[in-house]
Scaffold this active site. Structure first.
Site, PDB file in Angstrom:
ATOM      1  N   CYS A 233       0.837  -1.201   0.000  1.00  0.00           N
ATOM      2  CA  CYS A 233       0.000   0.000   0.000  1.00  0.00           C
ATOM      3  C   CYS A 233       0.873   1.254   0.000  1.00  0.00           C
ATOM      4  O   CYS A 233       2.042   1.224  -0.427  1.00  0.00           O
ATOM      5  CB  CYS A 233      -1.010   0.016   1.140  1.00  0.00           C
ATOM      6  SG  CYS A 233      -2.371   1.174   0.765  1.00  0.00           S
TER       7      CYS A 233
ATOM      8  N   ASP B 119      -3.733   1.352   9.764  1.00  0.00           N
ATOM      9  CA  ASP B 119      -4.916   2.207   9.894  1.00  0.00           C
ATOM     10  C   ASP B 119      -5.416   2.194  11.329  1.00  0.00           C
ATOM     11  O   ASP B 119      -6.034   3.155  11.790  1.00  0.00           O
ATOM     12  CB  ASP B 119      -6.017   1.741   8.942  1.00  0.00           C
ATOM     13  CG  ASP B 119      -5.615   2.036   7.502  1.00  0.00           C
ATOM     14  OD1 ASP B 119      -4.875   1.222   6.916  1.00  0.00           O
ATOM     15  OD2 ASP B 119      -6.000   3.097   6.993  1.00  0.00           O
TER      16      ASP B 119
HETATM   17  P1  RI2 Z   1      -0.237   6.376   6.586  1.00  0.00           P
HETATM   18  C1  RI2 Z   1      -3.951   3.599   4.137  1.00  0.00           C
HETATM   19  O1  RI2 Z   1      -5.332   3.421   3.989  1.00  0.00           O
HETATM   20  C2  RI2 Z   1      -3.197   2.299   3.936  1.00  0.00           C
HETATM   21  O2  RI2 Z   1      -3.866   1.172   4.448  1.00  0.00           O
HETATM   22  C3  RI2 Z   1      -1.929   2.613   4.686  1.00  0.00           C
HETATM   23  O3  RI2 Z   1      -1.163   1.466   4.982  1.00  0.00           O
HETATM   24  C4  RI2 Z   1      -2.499   3.276   5.926  1.00  0.00           C
HETATM   25  O4  RI2 Z   1      -3.592   4.066   5.444  1.00  0.00           O
HETATM   26  C5  RI2 Z   1      -1.551   4.112   6.709  1.00  0.00           C
HETATM   27  O5  RI2 Z   1      -1.081   5.190   5.938  1.00  0.00           O
HETATM   28  P2  RI2 Z   1      -6.139   3.979   2.688  1.00  0.00           P
HETATM   29  O6  RI2 Z   1      -6.535   5.397   3.028  1.00  0.00           O
HETATM   30  O7  RI2 Z   1      -1.081   7.029   7.616  1.00  0.00           O
HETATM   31  O8  RI2 Z   1      -5.297   3.858   1.467  1.00  0.00           O
HETATM   32  O9  RI2 Z   1       1.013   5.777   7.158  1.00  0.00           O
HETATM   33  O10 RI2 Z   1      -7.371   3.085   2.615  1.00  0.00           O
HETATM   34  O11 RI2 Z   1       0.042   7.292   5.410  1.00  0.00           O
END
Ligand code: RI2
Length: 312
Positions: A126, A195
């Site tokens: 991700c 998350d």
């Molecule tokens: P940071 C994101 O969720 C991903 O799952 C990623 O690993 C997590 O948030 C943490 O991201 P999405 O918004 O806060 O893509 O470290 O569903 O940037």
């Protein structure tokens, strides 16, 4: 000036995404909203703010950073007697949350970078600011390592990740999600974001993370999670489960294909849960902890009083 309804829409549609970023954007939206509310009495003002907080929290159910940020900002109103006082308190609290969130990502980078050695092959999944902060800091310190980054169906966040890694001059391999196990024997370390982190140290992160953790465990590859303290979920202390968001089937297949397959139901969970047994370390801005110490972070660092848990 950000507008609450507009910000909520952007978060829902994932035009603004990433657990840390949505928390900061929600704090900024509350701050700006406070100044847009017509000044009546304090009770009316607080009710308006509650509505805005509710709208923001409902946008995405999984990333605990979002309700934690909203809660922190809303608490600033306590003890204020006029809307003017409350507005100032909210603005100061929102700005301080945003600042400390940005600093936390930097601090996590410093701590996480210590775990990346010369010659390592690192896998990430991700697009996590916190996880990338570790990789970029290791690179900045002159460490020579390469990365395997996954595609991350259906929203392709891996494409954002490889752009950032490329800009940092880090040698990167881009693979489809199903190629993870094929390459796992070459991987020295997996670094992912979060998350939400539950009190038992289970980590909720982008769908596919738990499969990667299983493959890493099988190959005896270490896995570390980069997560700010405001991603820890206080209510899990009372047994509350973290809701796993299931998004539109249209993100997985075009609607015309879905419509032509009446017996097929497309499932699109956005997150999964990795049990603590598969996690070596959680790197927070307060230090790196084994997942089993998640309770300490919630108790000591998140700063939530037990009585506050049932609000927002
Ligand atoms: P940071 C994101 O969720 C991903 O799952 C990623 O690993 C997590 O948030 C943490 O991201 P999405 O918004 O806060 O893509 O470290 O569903 O940037």
């Amino acid at each position: 000036m950000t507008d609450v309804a507009d910000t909520a829409g952007k978060i829902r549609r994932m035009e603004i995404r990433g657990a840390g970023r949505i928390a900061r954007v929600a704090a900024a939206a509350l701050r700006d909203h406070a100044y847009q509310v017509e000044s009546g009495d304090i009770a009316g003002f607080m009710a308006e703010m509650e509505k805005a907080a509710h709208t923001l929290v409902l946008t995405r159910p999984t990333a605990v950073s979002l309700p934690n940020a909203v809660h922190t900002v809303m608490l600033a109103m306590e003890g204020t007697n006029t809307p003017e006082e409350a507005k100032k308190a909210i603005a100061a609290r929102a700005d301080s949350f945003i600042r400390s969130s940005e600093q936390a990502v930097g601090k996590i980078g410093e701590i996480g970078a210590r775990h990346i050695r010369d010659g390592d092959v690192v896998m990430t999944h991700c697009n996590s600011e916190a996880a990338l902060s570790c990789l970029i800091e290791a690179r900045r310190q002159g460490r020579d390592f390469s990365v395997f980054a996954t595609e991350v169906r259906p929203r392709n966040q891996g494409q954002i990740t490889i752009r950032t890694l490329n800009d940092a001059g880090i040698e990167t391999n881009f693979i489809v999600d199903s190629a993870v196990r094929s390459f796992m024997n070459r991987i020295d370390l997996v670094v992912v974001g979060a998350d939400a982190v539950a009190v038992n140290g289970a980590v909720v992160n982008k769908i596919g993370t738990s499969q990667i953790a299983l493959a890493a465990d099988e190959a005896r590859t270490s896995l570390i999670v980069a997560a700010e303290t405001y991603k820890f979920a206080p209510r899990t202390i009372f047994g509350e489960l973290i809701t796993i968001e299931e998004r539109e089937p249209g993100e997985v297949l075009p609607p015309e294909i879905i419509d032509s397959l009446p017996h097929v139901r497309v499932r699109n969970p956005a997150f999964d849960v990795t049990p603590p047994e598969y996690i070596d370390l959680i790197v927070t801005e307060e230090g790196a902890i084994p997942p089993q110490m998640a309770y300490i972070i919630i108790r000591e660092y998140l700063g939530w009083d037990i009585n506050e848990f049932n609000r927002h």
